[in-house]
Design an enzyme around this catalytic site. Sequence first.
Site, PDB file in Angstrom:
ATOM      1  N   ASP A  44       0.755  -1.257  -0.142  1.00 47.77           N
ATOM      2  CA  ASP A  44      -0.095  -0.057  -0.069  1.00 47.77           C
ATOM      3  C   ASP A  44       0.707   1.256  -0.090  1.00 47.77           C
ATOM      4  OD1 ASP A  44      -1.971  -1.952   0.620  1.00 47.77           O
ATOM      5  OD2 ASP A  44      -1.746  -1.541   2.935  1.00 47.77           O
ATOM      6  N   GLU A 215     -11.343  -0.825  -3.260  1.00 36.15           N
ATOM      7  CA  GLU A 215     -10.448  -0.088  -2.312  1.00 36.15           C
ATOM      8  C   GLU A 215      -9.215   0.742  -2.766  1.00 36.15           C
ATOM      9  OE1 GLU A 215      -9.493  -3.481   0.115  1.00 36.15           O
ATOM     10  OE2 GLU A 215      -7.630  -3.941  -1.237  1.00 36.15           O
TER      11      GLU A 215
END
Length: 333
Positions: A44, A215
């Site tokens: 991420d 997401e």
Amino acid sequence: MPNFRALFIIFLFVSIAIPSLAQKPASSNGKKSGNPVFPGWYADPEGVIFGKKYWIYPTYSAPYEKQIFFDAFSSPDLVTWTKHSRILDSAAVKWAKKAMWAPAIVEKDGKYYLFFGANDIHDDKKEVGGIGVAVADNPAGPFRDYLGKPLVGQIHNGAQPIDQYAFKDKDGQYYLLYGGWGHCNIARLKDDFTGFLPFPDGTTFREITPKNYVEGPTMFVRNGKYYFMWSEGGWTGPNYSVAYAVSNSPFGPFERAGKILQQDPAVATGAGHHSVIQVPGKDEWYIVYHRRPLTKTDGNHRETCIDRLYFDEKGAIKPVKITVAGVDAQPLN
């Protein structure tokens, strides 16, 4: 009598192999970054530029109970990276117990604000957690909890409060984009980042979810257009990927244009949850993302990589070629 043919073959092998081996750690000779750009399991990644350095703020990719701190990495050229350990951990955030992930960061008025998710909440009536903010005087920290509580601690419009991205619009207004469970919200941040300002219609959290969104939202502006990007698929699987949409407004509407980052069976799987870096003053772009090595099946075995991001003449994002070599050195002037 020596076997000259055998000696010649050995000499030839050494003359070819040794220089090749010397060039393998490209990050040490200033030529190529190599992928992953630094060792360890990290995911991420938030890629940004502060001053004359590139920075990457990733999730420490581990089981949730061990995922309780953040490291950061800085580089003058995308090739040589310095690790800054534990710039923030749960000891500095009393309400965060586990699953600290997907940091996003902005600099404002000499302070650095790190937005992060924590605790992986599923029921905001029974659990404390969501999106927090930490602040520091230096991009390497140490960061301290800014609010003493989550900035977003409830579930709005069906969006789990995770995967936040702080976006600065052309007029200087900051927005927070976030959301898991297939929903994405945008909210207008107060000037001091202590909360949110309602929109003219009285709402605070506006849903901007495009088709196939899962997401990992991010946003940037190029040639006056708003590029909204997100991750699709399951984060533990090989089909994790990135898609995008373009609009004239940060609120959309965002019509899915297509997928631009995904696995390559010859390189890696699960390529997703990314950020984008633009070299200041240039139409030169990089995508910073995580992926899983071909030999790994553990969901947490993710590594951070960088490749080039290109646009066609109409402004569409070209599919990204994920590489082992990475990118050329690009010092910041």
